[in-house]
Design a protein around this motif. Sequence first.
Motif, PDB file in Angstrom:
ATOM      1  N   GLU A  40     -20.854  -3.439  14.530  1.00 26.72           N
ATOM      2  CA  GLU A  40     -20.814  -2.406  13.469  1.00 26.72           C
ATOM      3  C   GLU A  40     -20.789  -1.461  14.522  1.00 26.72           C
ATOM      4  O   GLU A  40     -22.114  -1.099  15.124  1.00 26.72           O
ATOM      5  CB  GLU A  40     -21.405  -1.521  12.534  1.00 26.72           C
ATOM      6  N   GLY A  41     -20.090   0.176  14.687  1.00 31.39           N
ATOM      7  CA  GLY A  41     -20.386   1.329  15.426  1.00 31.39           C
ATOM      8  C   GLY A  41     -21.250   2.167  14.577  1.00 31.39           C
ATOM      9  O   GLY A  41     -21.628   1.905  13.295  1.00 31.39           O
ATOM     10  N   GLU A  42     -21.213   3.855  15.118  1.00 31.87           N
ATOM     11  CA  GLU A  42     -21.608   4.721  14.353  1.00 31.87           C
ATOM     12  C   GLU A  42     -20.960   4.093  12.693  1.00 31.87           C
ATOM     13  O   GLU A  42     -19.817   4.281  12.391  1.00 31.87           O
ATOM     14  CB  GLU A  42     -22.180   5.938  14.376  1.00 31.87           C
ATOM     15  N   GLY A  43     -22.005   4.968  12.337  1.00 32.50           N
ATOM     16  CA  GLY A  43     -20.837   5.101  10.371  1.00 32.50           C
ATOM     17  C   GLY A  43     -20.967   3.908   9.197  1.00 32.50           C
ATOM     18  O   GLY A  43     -19.582   3.909   8.574  1.00 32.50           O
ATOM     19  N   GLY A  44     -20.937   2.525   9.954  1.00 33.56           N
ATOM     20  CA  GLY A  44     -20.419   1.557   9.726  1.00 33.56           C
ATOM     21  C   GLY A  44     -19.050   0.956   9.851  1.00 33.56           C
ATOM     22  O   GLY A  44     -18.486  -0.186   9.469  1.00 33.56           O
ATOM     23  N   THR A  45     -18.691   1.355  10.835  1.00 32.33           N
ATOM     24  CA  THR A  45     -17.113   1.009  11.400  1.00 32.33           C
ATOM     25  C   THR A  45     -17.479  -0.435  12.172  1.00 32.33           C
ATOM     26  O   THR A  45     -18.344  -0.770  12.354  1.00 32.33           O
ATOM     27  CB  THR A  45     -16.457   1.932  11.921  1.00 32.33           C
ATOM     28  N   VAL A  46     -15.900  -1.487  11.941  1.00 34.70           N
ATOM     29  CA  VAL A  46     -16.358  -2.784  12.204  1.00 34.70           C
ATOM     30  C   VAL A  46     -15.780  -2.662  13.951  1.00 34.70           C
ATOM     31  O   VAL A  46     -14.413  -2.420  13.695  1.00 34.70           O
ATOM     32  CB  VAL A  46     -15.763  -3.842  11.489  1.00 34.70           C
ATOM     33  N   GLU A  47     -16.387  -2.489  14.463  1.00 35.27           N
ATOM     34  CA  GLU A  47     -15.849  -2.069  15.731  1.00 35.27           C
ATOM     35  C   GLU A  47     -15.492  -3.731  16.501  1.00 35.27           C
ATOM     36  O   GLU A  47     -14.421  -3.596  17.173  1.00 35.27           O
ATOM     37  CB  GLU A  47     -17.233  -2.067  17.151  1.00 35.27           C
ATOM     38  N   HIS A  48     -15.918  -4.988  15.921  1.00 40.79           N
ATOM     39  CA  HIS A  48     -15.187  -6.083  16.292  1.00 40.79           C
ATOM     40  C   HIS A  48     -16.022  -7.261  15.290  1.00 40.79           C
ATOM     41  O   HIS A  48     -17.494  -6.808  15.197  1.00 40.79           O
ATOM     42  CB  HIS A  48     -15.530  -6.778  18.029  1.00 40.79           C
ATOM     43  N   ALA A  49     -14.678  -7.730  15.248  1.00 41.43           N
ATOM     44  CA  ALA A  49     -15.442  -8.781  14.514  1.00 41.43           C
ATOM     45  C   ALA A  49     -15.159 -10.021  14.785  1.00 41.43           C
ATOM     46  O   ALA A  49     -13.244 -10.282  15.276  1.00 41.43           O
ATOM     47  CB  ALA A  49     -15.496  -9.023  12.469  1.00 41.43           C
ATOM     48  N   GLU A  50     -15.496 -11.617  14.671  1.00 39.19           N
ATOM     49  CA  GLU A  50     -14.456 -13.222  14.982  1.00 39.19           C
ATOM     50  C   GLU A  50     -15.572 -13.760  13.528  1.00 39.19           C
ATOM     51  O   GLU A  50     -16.010 -14.146  12.854  1.00 39.19           O
ATOM     52  CB  GLU A  50     -15.087 -13.546  15.776  1.00 39.19           C
ATOM     53  N   LEU A  51     -13.914 -14.548  12.563  1.00 41.35           N
ATOM     54  CA  LEU A  51     -14.241 -15.548  11.915  1.00 41.35           C
ATOM     55  C   LEU A  51     -13.362 -16.733  12.455  1.00 41.35           C
ATOM     56  O   LEU A  51     -12.052 -16.526  13.244  1.00 41.35           O
ATOM     57  CB  LEU A  51     -13.636 -15.209  11.129  1.00 41.35           C
ATOM     58  N   SER A  52     -14.295 -17.647  11.975  1.00 39.43           N
ATOM     59  CA  SER A  52     -13.805 -18.792  12.789  1.00 39.43           C
ATOM     60  C   SER A  52     -13.138 -19.741  11.093  1.00 39.43           C
ATOM     61  O   SER A  52     -13.326 -19.516  10.415  1.00 39.43           O
ATOM     62  CB  SER A  52     -14.335 -19.673  13.245  1.00 39.43           C
ATOM     63  N   TYR A  53     -12.141 -20.509  11.598  1.00 40.59           N
ATOM     64  CA  TYR A  53     -11.519 -21.350  10.208  1.00 40.59           C
ATOM     65  C   TYR A  53     -11.698 -22.985  11.082  1.00 40.59           C
ATOM     66  O   TYR A  53     -10.511 -22.917  11.744  1.00 40.59           O
ATOM     67  CB  TYR A  53     -10.347 -20.868   9.672  1.00 40.59           C
ATOM     68  N   GLY A  54     -11.722 -24.041  10.447  1.00 44.50           N
ATOM     69  CA  GLY A  54     -11.697 -25.104  11.564  1.00 44.50           C
ATOM     70  C   GLY A  54     -11.872 -25.395  12.457  1.00 44.50           C
ATOM     71  O   GLY A  54     -12.420 -23.939  13.521  1.00 44.50           O
ATOM     72  N   ASN A  55     -11.106 -25.266  14.168  1.00 42.76           N
ATOM     73  CA  ASN A  55     -11.250 -25.013  15.204  1.00 42.76           C
ATOM     74  C   ASN A  55     -10.413 -23.694  15.725  1.00 42.76           C
ATOM     75  O   ASN A  55     -10.179 -23.033  16.884  1.00 42.76           O
ATOM     76  CB  ASN A  55     -10.183 -26.241  15.879  1.00 42.76           C
ATOM     77  N   GLY A  56      -9.997 -22.940  14.691  1.00 48.46           N
ATOM     78  CA  GLY A  56      -8.887 -21.541  15.052  1.00 48.46           C
ATOM     79  C   GLY A  56     -10.118 -20.440  14.393  1.00 48.46           C
ATOM     80  O   GLY A  56     -10.894 -20.329  14.372  1.00 48.46           O
ATOM     81  N   MET A  57      -9.495 -19.078  15.202  1.00 46.17           N
ATOM     82  CA  MET A  57      -9.843 -17.914  14.599  1.00 46.17           C
ATOM     83  C   MET A  57      -9.781 -16.839  14.620  1.00 46.17           C
ATOM     84  O   MET A  57      -7.979 -17.362  15.128  1.00 46.17           O
ATOM     85  CB  MET A  57     -10.794 -17.914  16.397  1.00 46.17           C
ATOM     86  N   VAL A  58      -9.638 -15.894  14.298  1.00 47.17           N
ATOM     87  CA  VAL A  58      -9.365 -14.023  13.946  1.00 47.17           C
ATOM     88  C   VAL A  58      -9.869 -13.640  14.344  1.00 47.17           C
ATOM     89  O   VAL A  58     -11.155 -13.668  14.066  1.00 47.17           O
ATOM     90  CB  VAL A  58      -8.243 -14.274  13.031  1.00 47.17           C
ATOM     91  N   MET A  59      -9.534 -12.213  14.784  1.00 49.03           N
ATOM     92  CA  MET A  59     -10.915 -11.500  15.204  1.00 49.03           C
ATOM     93  C   MET A  59     -10.308 -10.242  14.788  1.00 49.03           C
ATOM     94  O   MET A  59      -9.028  -9.851  14.117  1.00 49.03           O
ATOM     95  CB  MET A  59     -10.513 -10.889  16.837  1.00 49.03           C
ATOM     96  N   LEU A  60     -10.481  -9.271  14.006  1.00 48.72           N
ATOM     97  CA  LEU A  60     -10.152  -8.126  13.497  1.00 48.72           C
ATOM     98  C   LEU A  60     -11.093  -6.947  13.492  1.00 48.72           C
ATOM     99  O   LEU A  60     -12.575  -7.296  13.883  1.00 48.72           O
ATOM    100  CB  LEU A  60     -10.186  -8.355  12.070  1.00 48.72           C
TER     101      LEU A  60
END
Length: 137
Positions: A40-60
Amino acid sequence: MAGTGSSRPGVVPTLLYADAKAAIRQLTEGLGFTEVSVYEGEGGTVEHAELSYGNGMVMLESKGRGGVFDTAMKGAGPAGVYVVVDDVDAHHRRAVEQGVDILMPPTDQDYGSRDYMARDVEGNVWSFGTYAPEAVA
């Protein structure tokens, strides 16, 4: 060649959200993803996140942070992401219990897969099913 002979995914969808925290909650609680990292950056914005599912992944990340990717995505339509799951009906039940917007209930497809489709908190379409495409090396 990148992405071969490794447990790391070779293709990772990347999505922008006006409310990335709400998206992370829905994807983890409602759709079974696991939070790998959230920065998270200033103000709580998500600068980068990684979520996994099985052997896959999504970034947001949060929309409106600036930068090349944020600028390139301005005006782009929602994304569609397909996730391979073992038990479509159990996965669907969890999503329904968490109030996820279901666009198509579990349905047997002509090509042998069983799929369902959902919409996330910002309109991206997520399909979950048993079809597992194989990459050609």
